[in-house]
Design a protein around this motif. Structure first.
Motif, PDB file in Angstrom:
ATOM      1  N   TYR A   1       0.815  -1.222   0.000  1.00  0.00           N
ATOM      2  CA  TYR A   1       0.000   0.000   0.000  1.00  0.00           C
ATOM      3  C   TYR A   1       0.851   1.275   0.000  1.00  0.00           C
ATOM      4  O   TYR A   1       0.296   2.377   0.028  1.00  0.00           O
ATOM      5  CB  TYR A   1      -0.936  -0.005   1.205  1.00  0.00           C
TER       6      TYR A   1
ATOM      7  N   ASP B   1       2.682   6.383  -8.706  1.00  0.00           N
ATOM      8  CA  ASP B   1       1.660   7.102  -7.938  1.00  0.00           C
ATOM      9  C   ASP B   1       2.047   8.566  -7.779  1.00  0.00           C
ATOM     10  O   ASP B   1       1.198   9.468  -7.912  1.00  0.00           O
ATOM     11  CB  ASP B   1       1.491   6.479  -6.550  1.00  0.00           C
TER      12      ASP B   1
ATOM     13  N   THR C   1      -7.998  13.860  -2.319  1.00  0.00           N
ATOM     14  CA  THR C   1      -9.002  12.829  -2.583  1.00  0.00           C
ATOM     15  C   THR C   1      -8.336  11.509  -2.953  1.00  0.00           C
ATOM     16  O   THR C   1      -8.731  10.434  -2.483  1.00  0.00           O
ATOM     17  CB  THR C   1      -9.947  13.276  -3.711  1.00  0.00           C
ATOM     18  N   PHE C   2      -7.309  11.578  -3.786  1.00  0.00           N
ATOM     19  CA  PHE C   2      -6.560  10.385  -4.185  1.00  0.00           C
ATOM     20  C   PHE C   2      -5.974   9.683  -2.963  1.00  0.00           C
ATOM     21  O   PHE C   2      -6.063   8.456  -2.833  1.00  0.00           O
ATOM     22  CB  PHE C   2      -5.441  10.801  -5.148  1.00  0.00           C
TER      23      PHE C   2
ATOM     24  N   LYS D   1      -6.951   9.951   0.222  1.00  0.00           N
ATOM     25  CA  LYS D   1      -7.996   9.424   1.100  1.00  0.00           C
ATOM     26  C   LYS D   1      -8.617   8.149   0.524  1.00  0.00           C
ATOM     27  O   LYS D   1      -9.007   7.241   1.276  1.00  0.00           O
ATOM     28  CB  LYS D   1      -9.058  10.491   1.351  1.00  0.00           C
ATOM     29  N   GLU D   2      -8.685   8.059  -0.792  1.00  0.00           N
ATOM     30  CA  GLU D   2      -9.189   6.835  -1.421  1.00  0.00           C
ATOM     31  C   GLU D   2      -8.258   5.654  -1.182  1.00  0.00           C
ATOM     32  O   GLU D   2      -8.675   4.500  -1.266  1.00  0.00           O
ATOM     33  CB  GLU D   2      -9.373   7.063  -2.924  1.00  0.00           C
ATOM     34  N   ARG D   3      -7.007   5.957  -0.883  1.00  0.00           N
ATOM     35  CA  ARG D   3      -6.037   4.911  -0.570  1.00  0.00           C
ATOM     36  C   ARG D   3      -5.952   4.645   0.935  1.00  0.00           C
ATOM     37  O   ARG D   3      -5.052   3.939   1.386  1.00  0.00           O
ATOM     38  CB  ARG D   3      -4.660   5.300  -1.112  1.00  0.00           C
ATOM     39  N   GLY D   4      -6.861   5.228   1.689  1.00  0.00           N
ATOM     40  CA  GLY D   4      -6.921   4.952   3.118  1.00  0.00           C
ATOM     41  C   GLY D   4      -6.193   5.943   4.002  1.00  0.00           C
ATOM     42  O   GLY D   4      -6.088   5.733   5.214  1.00  0.00           O
ATOM     43  N   TRP D   5      -5.683   7.024   3.434  1.00  0.00           N
ATOM     44  CA  TRP D   5      -4.983   8.020   4.238  1.00  0.00           C
ATOM     45  C   TRP D   5      -5.992   8.807   5.079  1.00  0.00           C
ATOM     46  O   TRP D   5      -7.124   9.053   4.663  1.00  0.00           O
ATOM     47  CB  TRP D   5      -4.197   8.981   3.351  1.00  0.00           C
TER      48      TRP D   5
ATOM     49  N   GLU E   1     -10.934   7.827   7.980  1.00  0.00           N
ATOM     50  CA  GLU E   1     -11.977   7.458   7.018  1.00  0.00           C
ATOM     51  C   GLU E   1     -13.357   7.940   7.443  1.00  0.00           C
ATOM     52  O   GLU E   1     -14.253   8.073   6.614  1.00  0.00           O
ATOM     53  CB  GLU E   1     -11.986   5.932   6.834  1.00  0.00           C
TER      54      GLU E   1
ATOM     55  N   ALA F   1     -15.003  13.528   6.563  1.00  0.00           N
ATOM     56  CA  ALA F   1     -15.019  13.952   5.158  1.00  0.00           C
ATOM     57  C   ALA F   1     -14.446  15.352   4.975  1.00  0.00           C
ATOM     58  O   ALA F   1     -14.395  15.865   3.858  1.00  0.00           O
ATOM     59  CB  ALA F   1     -16.450  13.906   4.623  1.00  0.00           C
TER      60      ALA F   1
END
Length: 324
Positions: free
Chosen positions: A19, A25, A40-41, A43-47, A50, A53
Motif C-alpha cells: 500500500y 503514484d 481525494t486520491f 484518502k481513497e487509498r486509506g490516508w 476514514e 469527510a
C-alpha cells in the motif's frame, strides 16, 4: 526480539508495503489539477481518518505519521534500534526551546512532535536550566547553546553547537549499533550532512574554522579533505566528490541546487532498499518507517505546490524516489 518474532512482524510489514506509494503514484499525483484532487486520491487509498469527510491536508499527513509510529510501537522493535531516528526531532526541539527561552517570544509552531521531548517538557528544562534531565548526548550542548545565545545573541553559533551535537549523537549510535540498517543510516545521514555543510560553506565563503566546528567525521567521508575542497570553492567540492562513492552528488551539484537536494533525500531510500530481501531482523520494519516518512514528505511537497499553483515541472524537480 527473536528471529521468529521478527519473521512474524516482517510478514505483516510485507503486506503493508503493497500500500506504499510508488514512483508512478507520485507521477500521477503531480499531474493532478489541484491539491483537492491529490487529497481525494490519498484518502481513497486509506490516508487520514476514514470517518471524516472534511480533513485538511495537514491533518491527513499528521494522522498518517501517527499511524506509522503506532504500528512500529505495536511491533515491539527494541527501543535502542529506533533511538537514532528520534534524534532529529529531539535536537530540533532543543534548538527551538533555547531560542524561545532566550527571546521570551512564543513560537509553538516551530516545535516538532516528539514522544519524549515535546515543546512543554523541553521548554521547561531549558527555562529552568535542568539540563541533567536530558539524555547524556544532549546535556553538554544544551547548556553551551543556551549560555551562548543568552550572552552573545549569536543565533548561528547556537545552531552550530546543537547541529554538531546531533551529528555526533547519530554517528556514535551508528558506530555502536548491532543492526546494519542503523549503522548504514547513521553513516549516510552524517555523510550527507557534511556534504551539505561543505557545499553551503563553499557558496557563502565560510572559513575552515566554521567547517571544522560544524562537521563530524563519518566512515564514508573524509571531513578533512572535504573541508580543504570547500575552502577552495564549489568546483573543488564537486571534484572531490566525483572520486568517492558520492559521485552522484557531484553530478547533481553540477545540474542544479534542486537536483542536489533531491539526491540528498534519495540516499536514505537507497540504503533501505536492500531490506526488501531481509526477513529476520528489525531492518524491514525500520525501512518501512523511513519509507512512510518519505512518502508523507513527498505528499506534503505536492499538496503545498498544488495549493500555490506551481507548475508540474517545478514539482517534478522536487520529486523523491519511493521505496516500492
Amino acid at each position: 526480539m527473536s528471529e521468529l518474532n521478527y519473521a512474524y512482524a516482517v510478514a505483516r510489514i510485507r503486506v503493508l508495503e503493497k500500500y506504499l506509494l510508488s514512483d508512478s503514484d507520485i507521477e500521477q499525483m503531480i499531474a493532478m489539477p489541484s491539491d483537492a484532487a491529490v487529497l481525494t486520491f490519498l484518502k481513497e487509498r486509506g490516508w487520514g481518518d476514514e470517518s471524516s469527510a472534511h480533513e485538511t491536508p495537514e491533518t491527513v499527513l499528521s494522522e498518517e505519521l501517527a499511524k506509522t509510529n503506532a504500528l512500529v510501537r505495536e511491533l515491539k522493535v527494541e527501543p535502542e534500534v529506533l533511538e537514532v531516528f528520534s534524534y532529529q526531532e529531539m535536537f530540533h526541539n532543543l534548538k527551538a526551546a533555547v531560542k524561545e527561552a532566550c527571546s521570551q517570544d512564543t513560537h509553538p509552531g516551530i516545535f516538532l512532535e516528539s514522544a519524549d521531548y515535546g515543546r512543554e517538557k523541553m521548554l521547561r528544562i531549558v527555562q529552568e536550566q535542568s539540563f541533567d534531565e536530558l539524555p547524556s548526548h544532549m546535556k553538554k550542548c544544551a547548556e553551551e547553546a543556551f549560555q551562548t545565545l543568552l550572552h552573545t545573541r549569536d543565533g548561528q553559533l547556537c545552531d552550530i553547537i546543537i547541529d554538531r551535537a546531533t551529528l555526533e549523537a547519530i554517528a556514535e549510535t551508528g558506530r555502536n549499533a548491532k543492526e546494519a540498517i542503523v549503522r548504514d543510516y547513521a553513516d549516510m545521514f552524517v555523510s550527507v550532512a557534511d556534504i551539505k555543510i561543505a557545499v553551503r560553506s563553499a557558496n557563502t565563503g565560510k572559513t575552515r574554522e566554521f567547517m571544522e566546528r560544524a562537521m563530524v567525521s563519518s566512515p564514508s567521508v573524509d571531513a578533512r579533505r572535504l573541508i580543504q575542497a570547500a575552502a577552495s570553492g564549489k568546483d573543488e567540492v564537486i571534484a572531490y566528490l566525483a572520486g568517492t562513492r558520492f559521485a552522484g552528488a557531484a553530478e547533481a551539484l553540477s545540474e542544479s541546487p534542486s537536483a542536489f537536494e533531491r539526491w540528498c533525500d534519495n540516499q536514505i531510500i537507497e540504503i533501505i532498499k536492500p531490506q526488501k530481501y531481509n526477513a529476520f531482523s528489525a531492518g524491514p520494519i525500520v525501512a518501512y518507517k523511513l519509507a512512510r516518512e518519505n512518502e508523507i514528505r513527498m505528499a506534503r511537497i505536492i499538496l503545498t505546490a498544488k495549493a500555490n499553483g506551481l507548475p508540474e515541472s517545478a514539482i517534478r524537480e522536487r520529486a523523491r524516489k519511493m521505496y516500492v
